[in-house]
Scaffold this motif. Structure first.
Motif, PDB file in Angstrom:
ATOM      1  N   ILE A 272       1.087  11.384   3.348  1.00 38.61           N
ATOM      2  CA  ILE A 272       1.557  11.017   2.015  1.00 38.61           C
ATOM      3  C   ILE A 272       1.020   9.629   1.705  1.00 38.61           C
ATOM      4  N   GLN A 273       0.283   9.522   0.615  1.00 38.56           N
ATOM      5  CA  GLN A 273      -0.086   8.197   0.099  1.00 38.56           C
ATOM      6  C   GLN A 273       0.975   7.837  -0.926  1.00 38.56           C
ATOM      7  N   GLN A 274       1.876   6.971  -0.522  1.00 38.91           N
ATOM      8  CA  GLN A 274       3.043   6.611  -1.320  1.00 38.91           C
ATOM      9  C   GLN A 274       2.816   5.284  -2.016  1.00 38.91           C
ATOM     10  N   GLN A 275       2.979   5.272  -3.325  1.00 40.96           N
ATOM     11  CA  GLN A 275       2.898   4.017  -4.073  1.00 40.96           C
ATOM     12  C   GLN A 275       4.304   3.487  -4.291  1.00 40.96           C
ATOM     13  N   ILE A 276       4.481   2.210  -4.029  1.00 41.23           N
ATOM     14  CA  ILE A 276       5.740   1.524  -4.299  1.00 41.23           C
ATOM     15  C   ILE A 276       5.411   0.347  -5.196  1.00 41.23           C
ATOM     16  N   ASP A 277       6.041   0.314  -6.362  1.00 43.18           N
ATOM     17  CA  ASP A 277       5.761  -0.722  -7.350  1.00 43.18           C
ATOM     18  C   ASP A 277       6.865  -1.775  -7.332  1.00 43.18           C
ATOM     19  N   ILE A 278       6.448  -3.009  -7.544  1.00 48.03           N
ATOM     20  CA  ILE A 278       7.341  -4.158  -7.547  1.00 48.03           C
ATOM     21  C   ILE A 278       7.166  -4.869  -8.880  1.00 48.03           C
ATOM     22  N   TYR A 279       8.279  -5.240  -9.509  1.00 50.31           N
ATOM     23  CA  TYR A 279       8.229  -5.922 -10.806  1.00 50.31           C
ATOM     24  C   TYR A 279       9.050  -7.204 -10.736  1.00 50.31           C
TER      25      TYR A 279
ATOM     26  N   VAL B  52       9.314  -5.559   1.357  1.00 48.52           N
ATOM     27  CA  VAL B  52       9.055  -4.123   1.218  1.00 48.52           C
ATOM     28  C   VAL B  52       8.125  -3.646   2.334  1.00 48.52           C
ATOM     29  N   LEU B  53       7.075  -4.394   2.623  1.00 46.48           N
ATOM     30  CA  LEU B  53       6.149  -4.030   3.699  1.00 46.48           C
ATOM     31  C   LEU B  53       6.897  -3.910   5.026  1.00 46.48           C
ATOM     32  N   SER B  54       7.731  -4.878   5.323  1.00 46.06           N
ATOM     33  CA  SER B  54       8.496  -4.864   6.565  1.00 46.06           C
ATOM     34  C   SER B  54       9.434  -3.655   6.635  1.00 46.06           C
ATOM     35  N   LYS B  55      10.147  -3.386   5.556  1.00 44.98           N
ATOM     36  CA  LYS B  55      11.091  -2.264   5.537  1.00 44.98           C
ATOM     37  C   LYS B  55      10.381  -0.919   5.681  1.00 44.98           C
ATOM     38  N   ILE B  56       9.265  -0.750   5.008  1.00 43.42           N
ATOM     39  CA  ILE B  56       8.531   0.517   5.116  1.00 43.42           C
ATOM     40  C   ILE B  56       8.008   0.706   6.540  1.00 43.42           C
TER      41      ILE B  56
ATOM     42  N   GLY C  62       5.518   9.489  11.259  1.00 41.93           N
ATOM     43  CA  GLY C  62       4.641   8.970  12.306  1.00 41.93           C
ATOM     44  C   GLY C  62       4.185   7.565  11.950  1.00 41.93           C
ATOM     45  N   TYR C  63       2.900   7.323  12.126  1.00 38.21           N
ATOM     46  CA  TYR C  63       2.429   5.965  11.843  1.00 38.21           C
ATOM     47  C   TYR C  63       2.327   5.714  10.342  1.00 38.21           C
ATOM     48  N   ILE C  64       2.361   4.446   9.994  1.00 40.14           N
ATOM     49  CA  ILE C  64       2.316   4.000   8.596  1.00 40.14           C
ATOM     50  C   ILE C  64       1.257   2.912   8.487  1.00 40.14           C
ATOM     51  N   MET C  65       0.441   3.009   7.455  1.00 44.54           N
ATOM     52  CA  MET C  65      -0.606   2.023   7.249  1.00 44.54           C
ATOM     53  C   MET C  65      -0.612   1.584   5.785  1.00 44.54           C
TER      54      MET C  65
ATOM     55  N   VAL D  94       3.295  -7.545 -11.351  1.00 52.55           N
ATOM     56  CA  VAL D  94       3.400  -6.164 -10.920  1.00 52.55           C
ATOM     57  C   VAL D  94       2.672  -6.033  -9.584  1.00 52.55           C
ATOM     58  N   GLY D  95       3.393  -5.554  -8.596  1.00 53.41           N
ATOM     59  CA  GLY D  95       2.788  -5.264  -7.304  1.00 53.41           C
ATOM     60  C   GLY D  95       2.694  -3.766  -7.131  1.00 53.41           C
ATOM     61  N   ASN D  96       1.521  -3.298  -6.785  1.00 55.15           N
ATOM     62  CA  ASN D  96       1.317  -1.875  -6.512  1.00 55.15           C
ATOM     63  C   ASN D  96       0.931  -1.744  -5.041  1.00 55.15           C
ATOM     64  N   LEU D  97       1.897  -1.407  -4.215  1.00 57.39           N
ATOM     65  CA  LEU D  97       1.660  -1.235  -2.785  1.00 57.39           C
ATOM     66  C   LEU D  97       1.432   0.237  -2.501  1.00 57.39           C
ATOM     67  N   VAL D  98       0.409   0.531  -1.724  1.00 55.65           N
ATOM     68  CA  VAL D  98       0.086   1.917  -1.388  1.00 55.65           C
ATOM     69  C   VAL D  98       0.103   2.046   0.137  1.00 55.65           C
ATOM     70  N   PHE D  99       0.921   2.971   0.606  1.00 52.44           N
ATOM     71  CA  PHE D  99       1.069   3.210   2.035  1.00 52.44           C
ATOM     72  C   PHE D  99       0.590   4.601   2.387  1.00 52.44           C
ATOM     73  N   GLN D 100      -0.062   4.711   3.518  1.00 54.13           N
ATOM     74  CA  GLN D 100      -0.366   6.025   4.090  1.00 54.13           C
ATOM     75  C   GLN D 100       0.740   6.293   5.098  1.00 54.13           C
ATOM     76  N   ILE D 101       1.519   7.319   4.841  1.00 50.22           N
ATOM     77  CA  ILE D 101       2.662   7.645   5.690  1.00 50.22           C
ATOM     78  C   ILE D 101       2.418   9.034   6.269  1.00 50.22           C
ATOM     79  N   ASN D 102       2.366   9.097   7.576  1.00 49.20           N
ATOM     80  CA  ASN D 102       2.069  10.348   8.259  1.00 49.20           C
ATOM     81  C   ASN D 102       3.364  11.043   8.646  1.00 49.20           C
ATOM     82  N   ILE D 103       3.474  12.309   8.263  1.00 50.12           N
ATOM     83  CA  ILE D 103       4.631  13.130   8.564  1.00 50.12           C
ATOM     84  C   ILE D 103       4.206  14.122   9.646  1.00 50.12           C
ATOM     85  N   GLU D 104       4.933  14.114  10.764  1.00 48.89           N
ATOM     86  CA  GLU D 104       4.556  14.931  11.897  1.00 48.89           C
ATOM     87  C   GLU D 104       5.654  15.922  12.250  1.00 48.89           C
ATOM     88  N   ARG D 105       5.221  17.044  12.752  1.00 48.19           N
ATOM     89  CA  ARG D 105       6.181  18.071  13.190  1.00 48.19           C
ATOM     90  C   ARG D 105       6.451  17.913  14.669  1.00 48.19           C
TER      91      ARG D 105
END
Length: 125
Positions: A54-61, A77-81, A96-99, A114-125
């Motif tokens: 999942i490429q998740q965008q988190i916006d900050i205002y 936000v980076l630390s919490k994610i 799984g891992y997050i980048m 406006v901050g647009n943070l984009v994370f790659q979040i890996n979901i594993e089974r």
């Protein structure tokens, strides 16, 4: 079945641990600062086992005069994610891992940061 709603609930709960208001859709007249769980892109993972990316965008205002507040928000936000690594979503899937991917902070003409943070979040089974 991929638990996308469960995933979003976990992200929301983790971001609610901050001092900021968190939304998946910001009400029109909401006071700032706020964090918004924004759009995502979903793809299959590349591991042998079932996985997803999942490429998740988190916006900050922020309307704070200067970058101090928006910079602090980005850091929190980076630390919490990143704390979500190895978090179970349900009985079958976990995070799984997050980048952090290429992200940006922009100051608009009206002074809104406006901050647009984009994370790659890996979901594993």
């Amino acid at each position: 079945m991929l638990p996308i709603n469960g995933y979003q609930k976990i992200v929301y709960s983790k971001l609610k641990e901050t001092e900021y208001k968190v939304f998946d859709e910001v009400p029109q007249d909401e006071s700032l600062p706020v964090v918004m769980i924004s759009d995502y892109v979903l793809a299959e993972g590349e591991s042998k086992d079932e996985s997803y990316v999942i490429q998740q965008q988190i916006d900050i205002y922020s309307l704070y005069d200067g970058k101090r507040e928006v910079n602090e928000m980005v850091s929190v936000v980076l630390s919490k994610i990143k704390e979500l690594i190895c978090t179970p979503i349900d009985e079958e899937y976990s995070i799984g891992y997050i980048m952090l991917l290429e992200s940006q902070i922009t100051r608009l003409e009206d002074g809104l940061y406006v901050g647009n943070l984009v994370f790659q979040i890996n979901i594993e089974r």
